[in-house]
Write a protein that holds these residues in place. Sequence first.
Motif, PDB file in Angstrom:
ATOM      1  N   ASP A 108      22.137 -19.407  -1.309  1.00  0.00           N
ATOM      2  CA  ASP A 108      21.350 -19.774  -0.138  1.00  0.00           C
ATOM      3  C   ASP A 108      20.735 -21.156  -0.313  1.00  0.00           C
ATOM      4  N   TYR A 109      20.885 -21.985   0.736  1.00  0.00           N
ATOM      5  CA  TYR A 109      20.256 -23.303   0.775  1.00  0.00           C
ATOM      6  C   TYR A 109      19.425 -23.418   2.050  1.00  0.00           C
ATOM      7  N   GLU A 110      18.453 -24.321   1.997  1.00  0.00           N
ATOM      8  CA  GLU A 110      17.608 -24.575   3.155  1.00  0.00           C
ATOM      9  C   GLU A 110      17.309 -26.073   3.219  1.00  0.00           C
ATOM     10  N   ARG A 161      18.332 -25.660  -2.779  1.00  0.00           N
ATOM     11  CA  ARG A 161      18.635 -24.275  -3.101  1.00  0.00           C
ATOM     12  C   ARG A 161      17.363 -23.442  -3.099  1.00  0.00           C
ATOM     13  N   LYS A 162      17.439 -22.252  -2.477  1.00  0.00           N
ATOM     14  CA  LYS A 162      16.276 -21.359  -2.434  1.00  0.00           C
ATOM     15  C   LYS A 162      16.016 -20.748  -3.799  1.00  0.00           C
ATOM     16  N   ARG A 180      25.837 -21.453  11.202  1.00  0.00           N
ATOM     17  CA  ARG A 180      25.550 -20.732   9.965  1.00  0.00           C
ATOM     18  C   ARG A 180      25.920 -19.269  10.155  1.00  0.00           C
ATOM     19  N   ALA A 226      17.996 -21.063   6.428  1.00  0.00           N
ATOM     20  CA  ALA A 226      18.605 -20.807   5.116  1.00  0.00           C
ATOM     21  C   ALA A 226      19.924 -20.077   5.330  1.00  0.00           C
ATOM     22  N   THR A 227      20.958 -20.480   4.590  1.00  0.00           N
ATOM     23  CA  THR A 227      22.246 -19.830   4.730  1.00  0.00           C
ATOM     24  C   THR A 227      23.117 -20.130   3.513  1.00  0.00           C
ATOM     25  N   THR A 228      24.134 -19.291   3.341  1.00  0.00           N
ATOM     26  CA  THR A 228      25.107 -19.492   2.267  1.00  0.00           C
ATOM     27  C   THR A 228      26.413 -20.051   2.798  1.00  0.00           C
ATOM     28  N   SER A 269      24.959 -15.446   9.881  1.00  0.00           N
ATOM     29  CA  SER A 269      23.803 -14.558   9.836  1.00  0.00           C
ATOM     30  C   SER A 269      24.276 -13.163   9.465  1.00  0.00           C
TER      31      SER A 269
END
Length: 780
Positions: free
Chosen positions: A694-696, A779-780, A719, A751-753, A721
């Motif tokens: 996960d990044y934001e 990166r989260k 993204r 946030a998403t991968t 979900s």
Amino acid sequence: MSKHRVAAGAMAAVTLAAGLMVSGTAEAAAACTFYVSASGSDDNAATSPDRPWATLERARDHIRQHELNKDMRADLRVCLRGGRHTRTATFNLTEADSGSNGFKVIYQAYPGETPIIDGGKAVTGWKRVTDQPYLVADVPESAGYADYFRQLYVGGRRAQLAMGKGIAGSGFFDEASIPNPPANPERPTRSYDGVQFPAGSVPAYTNVRDIRLMHIAIGFKIDYFPVADISASGAHKRVRLAQPHFQARLNRDDGFSLDYDDTFYVLNAFEELDSPGEWYLNRATNKVYYYPRAGEDVNQAGAYVPTVETLVNVAGSSPSAKAGAIAFDGITFEHGNWLMPRDRFIGGTQAEAQYADDPFKDPNQDGYGGEVPGQIKLTNARDITFTDNTVRKMGSGGLQLLTGAEDVTVTGNLFHNLTAAGVIAGRWMDVHVNGAQRTKNVTISNNVVTDTGDDFFPATGISLMNTYNVAVTHNLVYDTAYSGFHQRKAEETSLLDGVDGIGRTTFSHNEVYNATSKQPWGVHDSGAVYSFGSWPGSEVSHNHVHHSTSTANYYSDNQSHQTRWDYNVGKGGRFDFSPRYRKPLSVYASHNYTDFADNWLSGAIYDGDGRPHVVTDGAWPAEARTIMKQAGLEPEYAALRRKVPGENLADHSTVSQRSAWDSGLGKLWDGVTETGEAGSDVNQSWVQFDLGADYERFAFTIQQDNCCTWMTTHWKVQRWSASQDAWIDIMPYQAINTTAPVVYRPSAKVATTNIRLYVRNSNQNGKVGVQEFSATGVRK
């Protein structure tokens, strides 16, 4: 002040986490013979994973003492638990540590974990310097730090050594109080002590002895000179350089590759510490300084400097007593040091071949006297396998195969963030060794080699010197400072046929791109795939080279002899078959393809289908497309692409799906600008990137194609979900009407991968093209 940068680009966007992973199965763990952990004890029995030894030496010595590697009936496996195995000295293996009966002694990762053999030391206790934007920390030798290092890694990234802008000299100078070196009776020499500059271009630097002067000239000669003194002389500043290195370099054979009006850069000067991401070392006070990037917490990100030079050394005592049947599997090696630049200059070189201290005494009489070292060295070694390892963040090169290394397999590894090449095979000084000493019978396959030479501009990806029977196949090599693949023989005009000779290199089915990445600095005279000298029986075939910033994608240079160059594709660069070939001409070529019209063709015989086919408008024929498709990593190793960290999260290695996207035209997300780089045969297409975590705090940048009618008019990003089981717009379609880069930052915190880029061309029913796309995030 305005400056060029060694490592330019966007802010850091990704750092791979290193350390423990999920444990493997009990069945896999049962294959381990002994266990080693950084938290273990050498008093343990080490026959179970929860009672490991603490050191590799304990495992090695136990095997030796009990002769467990004699008359083996199965592989003997030393399993390293995850985490940092911090080294304070080289781990040495000799013939006494060899396997037997066809079985190996294997040093491997414990299943499901990531052990790191770490030659560095963390820098802690950073403090803000009063009224300044930079931090300072202590690095005393008494605390285990090396007295010299050229790298600082913050959050896994190589920081930029403090650097001044490029300046040209106004003359050489000879200091009257310093005796000149003895004259060379065989040739005239120039006797100077350094370079003088206009006084206004050289500030009043402190701690002069730690300064290095970088020099760049004629497209491939780069030097890093220690500075002895800086003094004023009228309207000039005199920069005196350490001897005998400057004198030797000044008088090298070509006589023109070092002149005072070339471009010079001051490195490691405290007064140049003025930009985020830069650092400076003061050896006189044992302090290191760092200017953090925006929002960067150095103590949280972690900072390391290299300490140990040569992390692993496998060396038999002689060509008749070789260390053998040893393997390394699944281990990460990092933070190796390189001490030679502390006291002498490095450079005057081509690729990893280093200029000699006294070139006139060199037995080959060509000026070179050695190589940049690797951090894992093999000497007098046989039957060594190096698989599934990661070699990164090194102050020199990666794996080095030296005198007497033979029957070596290097497969499925990552080599990245290195000062020099990922793999260096052969010794420059081994031109006349016999068969038992030759570096030979080597397989280098399905490796990723990238990001070499940020602090050593002659760095290549894979470098061969005086080797025999080396197969380099199905590798992915990119973002190298100089050539992607380089082979050069010590004696330019000799042949040396046969097993005691040099040659029989196979370079096939490799993908090479963005070689000579330091071209903006003037580093351009090379080839992405380059061969110099006589390498009889060698073949370069079925490779795909693209986006090389040097003009040449394939370069057969001086004294080339008895080689073939067949079934290769070069995109955006030419084929150079030099007229400086060995006579009679014996370089052959056929079935080659390029979109570069101005090729250098006089140095080859074109049998088969004749000269390279020049392709226009991206109309690559079926044979060329097949070559491109089959080049690079084989399918079972394709996931290695995704394991290399990069600032651009949309690196092409993360692509998992696409719709109507013509990948044969190139990779739009590799950070290399070129017109017509990627497109599709319909007017709307998408490509999906799986980020692996996960990044934001995203930022997306797109640059549309400026070719023909391949014009993107709209773009958007989606993204995935998981909660909605659907793709959701991060941004709706946005109009784009410029060829300049366009940046979009989502207003909401997302946030998403997984992300998807959509592009559309509303002006033409049929095609759409894109030049570049990048995504950065945290990166989260």
